[in-house]
Design an enzyme around this catalytic site. Structure first.
Site, PDB file in Angstrom:
ATOM      1  N   LYS A   1      23.747  32.153  -3.281  1.00  0.00           N
ATOM      2  CA  LYS A   1      24.406  33.317  -3.870  1.00  0.00           C
ATOM      3  C   LYS A   1      24.163  34.556  -3.010  1.00  0.00           C
ATOM      4  CE  LYS A   1      24.234  31.147  -8.388  1.00  0.00           C
ATOM      5  NZ  LYS A   1      23.601  30.967  -9.703  1.00  0.00           N
TER       6      LYS A   1
ATOM      7  N   GLN B   1      18.845  33.686 -12.892  1.00  0.00           N
ATOM      8  CA  GLN B   1      19.027  32.259 -12.638  1.00  0.00           C
ATOM      9  C   GLN B   1      18.355  31.435 -13.735  1.00  0.00           C
ATOM     10  OE1 GLN B   1      20.959  31.016 -10.198  1.00  0.00           O
ATOM     11  NE2 GLN B   1      20.522  28.910 -10.775  1.00  0.00           N
TER      12      GLN B   1
ATOM     13  N   ASP C   1      27.831  36.266 -15.064  1.00  0.00           N
ATOM     14  CA  ASP C   1      27.851  34.846 -15.429  1.00  0.00           C
ATOM     15  C   ASP C   1      28.755  34.598 -16.640  1.00  0.00           C
ATOM     16  OD1 ASP C   1      26.241  33.100 -13.839  1.00  0.00           O
ATOM     17  OD2 ASP C   1      24.423  34.058 -14.603  1.00  0.00           O
TER      18      ASP C   1
HETATM   19  N1  GUN Z   1      21.751  27.657 -13.487  1.00  0.00           N
HETATM   20  C1  GUN Z   1      22.657  26.670 -13.266  1.00  0.00           C
HETATM   21  N2  GUN Z   1      23.904  27.170 -13.172  1.00  0.00           N
HETATM   22  C2  GUN Z   1      23.788  28.515 -13.350  1.00  0.00           C
HETATM   23  C3  GUN Z   1      24.737  29.576 -13.352  1.00  0.00           C
HETATM   24  O1  GUN Z   1      25.957  29.399 -13.203  1.00  0.00           O
HETATM   25  N3  GUN Z   1      24.226  30.817 -13.549  1.00  0.00           N
HETATM   26  C4  GUN Z   1      22.901  31.044 -13.749  1.00  0.00           C
HETATM   27  N4  GUN Z   1      22.494  32.283 -13.953  1.00  0.00           N
HETATM   28  N5  GUN Z   1      21.997  30.067 -13.756  1.00  0.00           N
HETATM   29  C5  GUN Z   1      22.446  28.810 -13.551  1.00  0.00           C
END
Ligand code: GUN
Length: 285
Positions: free
Chosen positions: A52, A96, A119
């Site tokens: 990311k 995350q 998200d």
């Molecule tokens: N953990 C697994 N997929 C995601 C996601 O799309 N966003 C976040 N914040 N954590 C995750």
């Protein structure tokens, strides 16, 4: 033999579009910043967070990482979220998941300002998606929709089957397919005859986290198969929820793992962060 849906190429196009808009905003003095919060040392989370951050760099965003110790308390994380909510130089906040056991994930998600919730996990954003009036779409389901649309296959009136009912993928995925007028079935661990349900699918999305659960003989001839699975096998290799080798013989279109849904998730996150920055700066187009 199925056509492979190239998630890398499609995600790269999305990121280029985002980069172009970000550059135009920078020229107007608007810099875009995503705060990325990681708690603990889960290796998979570290890989995702690094991807990311790399994508932010590519599209011209600032990424600000907050790496917290695995023993961080819920209150400490809430305090950080409050600080990021109040910081006008931060446009998007990504915490995350999963979080360590001592922290209630829902409490953290609900504390993130819905306008910075890139998200789209906050209940208010989830509710907006339900009624079809939203600013942000959750990254993985939105990426899957882009991949389905890239095939040119019409969604209206088709049978779509989503395997998995998580809040992050399965449930919102079903809703997005419903918005496009598919007839949607959600399957899960208690579904009586998974093979029979899958075999009805013109569009099949697998998001359960069980390696190679969906075999070729469970797939309808010519179906669009989207594999959200990211399972790490004992030999270290990544594999999806779909048995690619047998499925590709039957499906019309199929996403590979890696190189399918994964890159799209990150591209959508970039698009959401751009949207957040635009909204916060009163830019409506
Ligand atoms: N953990 C697994 N997929 C995601 C996601 O799309 N966003 C976040 N914040 N954590 C995750």
């Amino acid at each position: 033999m199925a056509q492979i849906i190239d998630g890398k190429k499609i995600s790269s196009d999305v990121k280029m579009m985002v980069a172009k808009e970000a550059k135009a905003l920078t020229q107007k003095g608007i810099n875009i910043c995503l705060a990325v919060v990681i708690v603990g040392d889960d290796p998979a989370s570290r890989v995702y967070v690094n991807s990311k951050k790399k994508a932010c760099e590519l599209v011209g965003f600032e990424s600000r990482e907050f790496a917290l110790d695995k023993n961080t308390t819920e209150q400490e994380l809430l305090n950080l979220v409050d600080k990021l909510n109040a910081d006008d130089t931060v446009n998007g906040i990504l915490v995350q998941l999963p979080l360590p056991k001592q922290i209630d994930e829902n409490k953290i998600i609900e504390r993130i300002s819905p306008l910075k919730d890139v998200d789209a996990f906050h209940a208010s954003n989830v509710g907006k998606i339900m009624i079809g009036d939203y600013n942000f779409l959750p990254c993985t389901p939105s990426g899957c929709m882009d991949l389905i649309k890239s095939t040119g296959v019409k969604i209206t009136g088709k049978n779509a089957v989503v395997v998995g009912r998580s809040n992050i993928v399965g449930k919102p995925m079903a809703m997005l397919l419903l918005h496009e007028s598919a007839t949607v079935t959600i399957c899960h661990s208690k579904t009586k005859d998974l093979a029979k349900a899958c075999k009805e699918a013109d569009i099949l999305v697998a998001a359960v986290g069980v390696p190679k659960l969906i075999k070729g003989d469970m797939i309808k001839e010519g179906a669009v198969v989207i594999d959200v699975g990211m399972n790490r096998l004992e030999d270290g290799k990544l594999c999806g929820d779909v048995d690619f080798e047998s499925a590709k013989e039957v499906a019309g279109y199929i996403t590979p793992v890696p190189g399918g849904v994964g890159p799209m998730t990150i591209a959508t996150l970039m698009r959401n962060t751009l949207t957040a920055a635009k909204i916060q700066n009163g830019i409506t187009e």
